[in-house]
Design a protein around this motif. Structure first.
Motif, PDB file in Angstrom:
ATOM      1  N   THR A  37       1.741   3.616  -5.860  1.00 13.79           N
ATOM      2  CA  THR A  37       2.055   2.350  -5.209  1.00 13.79           C
ATOM      3  C   THR A  37       0.755   1.580  -5.025  1.00 13.79           C
ATOM      4  N   SER A  38       0.820   0.433  -4.347  1.00 15.15           N
ATOM      5  CA  SER A  38      -0.350  -0.386  -4.064  1.00 15.15           C
ATOM      6  C   SER A  38      -0.118  -1.045  -2.719  1.00 15.15           C
ATOM      7  N   VAL A  39      -1.142  -1.672  -2.173  1.00  9.97           N
ATOM      8  CA  VAL A  39      -0.988  -2.355  -0.894  1.00  9.97           C
ATOM      9  C   VAL A  39       0.115  -3.397  -0.983  1.00  9.97           C
ATOM     10  N   GLU A  40       0.074  -4.229  -2.039  1.00 12.94           N
ATOM     11  CA  GLU A  40       1.060  -5.302  -2.155  1.00 12.94           C
ATOM     12  C   GLU A  40       2.481  -4.766  -2.243  1.00 12.94           C
ATOM     13  N   LYS A  41       2.685  -3.788  -3.120  1.00 11.61           N
ATOM     14  CA  LYS A  41       4.037  -3.271  -3.336  1.00 11.61           C
ATOM     15  C   LYS A  41       4.529  -2.482  -2.120  1.00 11.61           C
ATOM     16  N   GLN A  42       3.638  -1.704  -1.522  1.00 13.15           N
ATOM     17  CA  GLN A  42       4.039  -0.936  -0.351  1.00 13.15           C
ATOM     18  C   GLN A  42       4.348  -1.865   0.826  1.00 13.15           C
ATOM     19  N   PHE A  43       3.632  -2.969   0.936  1.00  7.29           N
ATOM     20  CA  PHE A  43       3.861  -3.966   1.981  1.00  7.29           C
ATOM     21  C   PHE A  43       5.293  -4.498   1.905  1.00  7.29           C
ATOM     22  N   THR A  44       5.721  -4.847   0.709  1.00  6.81           N
ATOM     23  CA  THR A  44       7.075  -5.374   0.555  1.00  6.81           C
ATOM     24  C   THR A  44       8.114  -4.278   0.726  1.00  6.81           C
ATOM     25  N   GLY A  45       7.845  -3.084   0.219  1.00  9.21           N
ATOM     26  CA  GLY A  45       8.758  -1.972   0.427  1.00  9.21           C
ATOM     27  C   GLY A  45       8.948  -1.675   1.898  1.00  9.21           C
ATOM     28  N   PHE A  46       7.869  -1.743   2.652  1.00  7.86           N
ATOM     29  CA  PHE A  46       7.933  -1.557   4.102  1.00  7.86           C
ATOM     30  C   PHE A  46       8.802  -2.636   4.742  1.00  7.86           C
ATOM     31  N   MET A  47       8.645  -3.883   4.311  1.00  7.88           N
ATOM     32  CA  MET A  47       9.388  -4.987   4.919  1.00  7.88           C
ATOM     33  C   MET A  47      10.895  -4.874   4.713  1.00  7.88           C
ATOM     34  N   ILE A  48      11.300  -4.401   3.554  1.00  8.01           N
ATOM     35  CA  ILE A  48      12.738  -4.349   3.317  1.00  8.01           C
ATOM     36  C   ILE A  48      13.365  -3.022   3.753  1.00  8.01           C
ATOM     37  N   ALA A  49      12.524  -2.074   4.201  1.00  7.16           N
ATOM     38  CA  ALA A  49      13.044  -0.757   4.571  1.00  7.16           C
ATOM     39  C   ALA A  49      14.017  -0.824   5.743  1.00  7.16           C
ATOM     40  N   ASN A  50      13.849  -1.792   6.626  1.00  2.04           N
ATOM     41  CA  ASN A  50      14.749  -1.889   7.789  1.00  2.04           C
ATOM     42  C   ASN A  50      15.615  -3.138   7.721  1.00  2.04           C
ATOM     43  N   TYR A 113      -4.124   1.870   2.094  1.00  2.00           N
ATOM     44  CA  TYR A 113      -5.207   0.984   2.542  1.00  2.00           C
ATOM     45  C   TYR A 113      -6.472   1.790   2.855  1.00  2.00           C
ATOM     46  N   ALA A 114      -6.308   2.959   3.441  1.00  2.00           N
ATOM     47  CA  ALA A 114      -7.464   3.776   3.812  1.00  2.00           C
ATOM     48  C   ALA A 114      -8.272   4.225   2.600  1.00  2.00           C
ATOM     49  N   ASP A 115      -7.650   4.294   1.435  1.00  2.00           N
ATOM     50  CA  ASP A 115      -8.333   4.730   0.220  1.00  2.00           C
ATOM     51  C   ASP A 115      -9.080   3.609  -0.496  1.00  2.00           C
ATOM     52  N   LEU A 116      -8.970   2.389   0.015  1.00  2.00           N
ATOM     53  CA  LEU A 116      -9.658   1.260  -0.618  1.00  2.00           C
ATOM     54  C   LEU A 116     -11.146   1.275  -0.307  1.00  2.00           C
ATOM     55  N   SER A 117     -11.902   0.570  -1.130  1.00  2.00           N
ATOM     56  CA  SER A 117     -13.322   0.367  -0.844  1.00  2.00           C
ATOM     57  C   SER A 117     -13.458  -0.555   0.361  1.00  2.00           C
ATOM     58  N   ASP A 118     -14.632  -0.608   0.961  1.00  2.00           N
ATOM     59  CA  ASP A 118     -14.845  -1.466   2.133  1.00  2.00           C
ATOM     60  C   ASP A 118     -14.559  -2.923   1.810  1.00  2.00           C
ATOM     61  N   ASN A 120     -12.536  -4.108  -0.549  1.00  2.00           N
ATOM     62  CA  ASN A 120     -11.095  -4.285  -0.729  1.00  2.00           C
ATOM     63  C   ASN A 120     -10.351  -4.212   0.603  1.00  2.00           C
ATOM     64  N   LYS A 121     -10.845  -3.397   1.520  1.00  2.00           N
ATOM     65  CA  LYS A 121     -10.239  -3.368   2.852  1.00  2.00           C
ATOM     66  C   LYS A 121     -10.349  -4.726   3.528  1.00  2.00           C
ATOM     67  N   GLN A 122     -11.493  -5.335   3.384  1.00  2.00           N
ATOM     68  CA  GLN A 122     -11.673  -6.666   3.961  1.00  2.00           C
ATOM     69  C   GLN A 122     -10.729  -7.671   3.296  1.00  2.00           C
ATOM     70  N   ASP A 123     -10.609  -7.586   1.973  1.00  2.00           N
ATOM     71  CA  ASP A 123      -9.746  -8.518   1.242  1.00  2.00           C
ATOM     72  C   ASP A 123      -8.275  -8.345   1.629  1.00  2.00           C
ATOM     73  N   TYR A 124      -7.842  -7.102   1.792  1.00  2.00           N
ATOM     74  CA  TYR A 124      -6.431  -6.814   2.043  1.00  2.00           C
ATOM     75  C   TYR A 124      -6.078  -6.727   3.534  1.00  2.00           C
ATOM     76  N   ARG A 125      -7.016  -7.072   4.384  1.00  2.00           N
ATOM     77  CA  ARG A 125      -6.799  -6.973   5.819  1.00  2.00           C
ATOM     78  C   ARG A 125      -5.587  -7.804   6.267  1.00  2.00           C
ATOM     79  N   VAL A 126      -5.329  -8.922   5.624  1.00  2.00           N
ATOM     80  CA  VAL A 126      -4.211  -9.781   6.000  1.00  2.00           C
ATOM     81  C   VAL A 126      -2.880  -9.031   5.881  1.00  2.00           C
ATOM     82  N   PHE A 127      -2.771  -8.149   4.899  1.00  2.00           N
ATOM     83  CA  PHE A 127      -1.542  -7.366   4.749  1.00  2.00           C
ATOM     84  C   PHE A 127      -1.346  -6.425   5.939  1.00  2.00           C
TER      85      PHE A 127
END
Length: 526
Positions: A37-50, A113-118, A120-127
């Motif tokens: 998975t990826s941050v983007e895809k997991q983000f959307t999967g999380f949103m539709i899970a409930n 997210y924890a496996d990203l580089s520092d 990339n963590k900054q870039d994906y923080r909005v998610f």
């Protein structure tokens, strides 16, 4: 949890970048077949899970709400029966399991997210900020149903490398969960407002965000409005009261830095863009209407009838055999009489065009009316009567236009044409003796006006908020038939835990077992 499957972290791979809503089903990958998975895809999967507990669904409305919250608030009328105030195991189990599957999706997002580089963590923080906001919205609902719940250690099986022995979660006290959420949301409000987002990341965020479609200003309004909701809920608790006053004042007095939802155009919701996507087209219809689950609550409908409420014909419709008359079902009648009355098809029901057969009906998260009513309560408590009145009346106006908006977006015309809303009708309603702020004698009566308007506005559309506020404020004086055959003779104060907790999370459940009964109040319920 119900079984070890509930503890499993589910990973959903959804290729949504650039997809249309009509492509959801074909892009929803079976979680058991996912390998990455990826941050983007997991983000959307999380949103539709409930999604079935956000968008109006059959299971939530028929199995869960029909026999629990919608009755406890008298939003609906029903036939009295023995054991009716004890929440059913199917309702409790499914609501509980769905939340923990949803939380497991969030834990997987944290892991990715924890496996990203520092960088990339900054870039994906909005998610991560927006995902946590959405999680906290629904976590508050579950806490408000049960009290203490597994949270900080829950959903961690994947993170713990599949070690079951390390993955049975402890229960967090509700006060601690509220504190954690309020601390984080306060930080998010400042962090997101000042964040510089990589344009490429923002493009991906816009595509994957199912709530606000990447609109950062809308997320800020969501965050701050959610903060007000949580702070209002705990405002009478001594340990939170000073914080509630201080932070609500900071938010309301500084809209430039802390914007909130103030109009229906800014409502935060899970929207249906094409009928039949995400939730079946008839799911709300069968969920609310089956087994007469849409019969109008007498006290609620009578309030609208007695005060010429402009929302009346948008929220309700006469029974098919009532010849246009709004007839209500007395909750104190015997079950045999109630059954006979419902069988005549003369009892008023919830408007099918506006609600249950509206295939564009959104999953409501935060809306303008509830924010205004919370602001009215804050200003009333602060002794600022003029501002309290302004928000109270704005809350009513936005509520009227909200139901008008829902009716207008519907693709169904089965219900009678509603009475058009006019400014004169709104002004007349605001001046009605039972609604007028100026006619109320003192702060207590004004607080009751706010409580009534919340109840009228929430009805069956926001049942969790309705029941929580009914318990917290306790000013509506609703009369319930008493079930003399059961120790729980009236509506409960909370839900008990599912039986699966005793079986599969035994050691941790034992810590909360002494308080696991229907009479125990949630900590904010004074």
């Amino acid at each position: 949890m119900k079984n070890k499957i509930v503890l499993l972290t589910l990973v959903v791979l959804i290729g949504l970048a650039g997809c249309e809503y009509s492509e959801f089903e074909e892009n929803y990958t079976d979680p058991s077949k996912v390998s990455e998975t990826s941050v983007e895809k997991q983000f959307t999967g999380f949103m539709i899970a409930n999604r079935e507990y956000v968008l109006p669904s059959y299971w939530n409305y028929f199995v869960v709400l029909r026999i629990t919250l919608n009755r406890y608030t008298q939003a609906i009328g029903w036939v009295n029966e023995e054991n009716q105030y004890v929440p059913g195991s199917a309702a409790i189990n499914d609501r509980w399991n769905n939340y923990y599957q949803f939380l497991a999706q969030y834990r997987e997002l944290e892991k990715v997210y924890a496996d990203l580089s520092d960088q990339n963590k900054q870039d994906y923080r909005v998610f991560m900020i927006t995902a946590a906001t959405y999680l906290y919205d629904h976590t508050q609902k579950v806490v408000d149903l049960h009290g203490a719940i597994p949270f900080s250690d829950a959903g961690m099986l994947s993170t713990n490398g599949g070690d079951y022995s390390e993955s049975y979660p402890v229960y967090d006290e509700p006060e601690a969960i509220y504190t954690k959420m309020l601390d984080d949301l306060a930080g998010f409000a400042d962090e997101l407002r000042t964040m510089e987002i990589n344009p490429g990341i923002l493009t991906g965020f816009e595509s994957q965000d199912l709530i606000n479609r990447g609109d950062i200003d809308m997320w800020l309004k969501y965050i701050n409005s959610l903060r007000i909701r949580m702070l209002t809920r705990v405002s009478d608790v001594p340990a939170f009261s000073d914080r509630a006053v201080s932070e609500i004042n900071t938010i309301l007095s500084n809209p430039a830095n802390y914007p909130i939802v103030t109009t229906n155009d800014e409502n935060i919701s899970f929207r249906i863009h094409e009928p039949g996507t995400l939730i079946g087209a008839t799911s709300f219809q069968s969920g609310l209407e089956d087994w007469d689950g849409n019969v109008a609550g007498k006290a609620l409908l009578d309030h609208m009838l007695n005060n010429d409420d402009p929302r009346l014909t948008y929220v309700f419709e006469p029974g098919e055999e009532a010849e246009g008359e709004f007839l209500t079902l007395d909750p104190l009648l015997s079950s045999s009489v109630q059954t006979e009355l419902i069988g005549t098809n003369t009892m008023a029901i919830y408007n099918r065009t506006t609600l249950s057969r509206n295939q564009y009906f959104p999953g409501m998260l935060i809306n303008a009316s509830q924010v205004h009513f919370m602001a009215a309560e804050y200003y009333l408590e602060a002794g600022q009567d003029a501002q309290a009145q302004q928000h109270y009346e704005m809350g009513i106006e936005e509520s009227i236009h909200y139901y008008e908006m829902l009716r207008n977006m519907s693709n169904n015309l089965i219900s009678p044409e509603p009475v058009p809303v006019t400014e004169a009708a709104i002004e007349s309603y605001l001046a009605d003796e039972d609604v007028s702020w100026d006619a109320a004698a003192g702060a207590s009566e004004k607080m009751k006006l706010i409580a009534e308007q919340k109840w009228l506005h929430f009805n069956v559309v926001q049942p969790n908020e309705n029941w929580a506020e009914l318990r917290r404020i306790e000013m509506l004086d609703l009369e319930f038939w008493e079930d003399q055959s059961n120790q729980q003779s009236l509506p409960p104060n909370r839900w008990i835990y599912p039986g699966s907790e005793q079986t599969y999370n035994t050691e941790n459940y034992q810590q909360v077992q002494p308080n696991d009964n229907l009479t125990r109040t949630i900590f904010w319920d004074n």
